[in-house]
Design a protein around this motif. Structure first.
Motif, mmCIF file in Angstrom:
data_model
loop_
_atom_site.group_PDB
_atom_site.id
_atom_site.type_symbol
_atom_site.label_atom_id
_atom_site.label_comp_id
_atom_site.label_asym_id
_atom_site.label_seq_id
_atom_site.Cartn_x
_atom_site.Cartn_y
_atom_site.Cartn_z
ATOM 1 N N ASP A 38 0.805 -1.238 0.085
ATOM 2 C CA ASP A 38 -0.189 0.145 -0.056
ATOM 3 C C ASP A 38 0.830 1.291 0.025
ATOM 4 O OD1 ASP A 38 -2.141 -1.718 0.115
ATOM 5 O OD2 ASP A 38 -1.938 -1.748 2.358
ATOM 6 N N THR A 147 -4.475 2.988 -3.770
ATOM 7 C CA THR A 147 -5.755 2.687 -3.530
ATOM 8 C C THR A 147 -6.144 3.278 -2.350
ATOM 9 O OG1 THR A 147 -4.993 1.186 -1.962
ATOM 10 C CG2 THR A 147 -5.163 0.279 -4.392
ATOM 11 N N ASN A 173 -6.691 -0.594 0.357
ATOM 12 C CA ASN A 173 -7.049 -1.885 -0.191
ATOM 13 C C ASN A 173 -8.078 -2.465 0.833
ATOM 14 O OD1 ASN A 173 -5.099 -2.073 -2.219
ATOM 15 N ND2 ASN A 173 -3.509 -2.965 -1.133
#
Length: 205
Positions: A38, A147, A173
């Motif tokens: 991430d 994300t 995510n």
């Protein structure tokens, strides 16, 4: 947001800390620390201009207003541990040191159109990324493609039986982290196995 988004935001959890997904209801008690995939520093920039006209100031939610020490309890399965995060504030800059990540510092810098989050390890620069200065619900949190999105705002949020006021939720995510205005990170959670066993970190002071 702590190094949550990087070692693992927005928060940060970031903001840890700091991805998008379904909104949660006011009493859902799960949160998360994003993992290395991430990390916004690994993505591709879509713009070099930060958002300044959003409804929510990421600086106000992801950094505390005053110098101080925040205490957390982390639960993983049947194991419980405690740690503290210390914040030192100067003009447009907040330095965070946590015994959760030893020998590391996170420095938040408020700029004209962004919040730059820098990481130091053993006193040496260890990476950085930029957040938009502001964001809207379902909007991007990072200037780089990732994300991570601001997915909700709660006037009141119950986490592990404790009530927090004026809280934003940032998901990377589909893993949420929570940040309270003028306080910073208040909780992160992470599903750690296929059975759904989760780790929960929550502010206690």
């Amino acid at each position: 947001m702590k190094k949550d988004i990087s070692i693992a935001l927005l928060t940060l959890a970031l903001l840890t800390g700091c991805g998008g997904g379904d909104k949660t209801d006011d009493n859902e008690d799960i949160i998360n620390t994003p993992d290395q995939k991430d990390n916004p520093t690994t993505t591709t920039s879509i713009s070099d201009k930060g958002k300044t006209d959003g409804k929510y100031s990421l600086w106000d939610y992801m950094t505390p207003q005053n110098n101080g020490i925040n205490s957390f309890i982390e639960t993983k399965g049947d194991e419980t541990s405690e740690y503290t995060t210390t914040y030192s504030i100067s003009e447009n800059e907040v330095t965070e040191v946590s015994d959760y990540a030893q020998n590391e510092k996170t420095v938040y810098k408020k700029k004209k159109d962004r919040v730059t989050v820098e990481f130091l390890k053993d006193g040496e620069f260890n990476g950085s990324y930029d957040l938009h200065l502001t964001a809207d619900i379902d909007g991007d949190v990072t200037i780089l493609t990732s994300t991570c999105k601001l997915t909700n705002h709660f006037n009141s949020k119950i986490i592990n039986t404790k009530e927090f006021l004026d809280v934003i939720e940032i998901k990377c995510n589909d893993k949420p982290g929570y940040y309270q205005k003028n306080i910073g990170e208040i909780a992160q959670t992470e599903v750690v196995d296929a059975k759904g066993v989760s780790s929960l970190r929550v502010l206690t002071n």
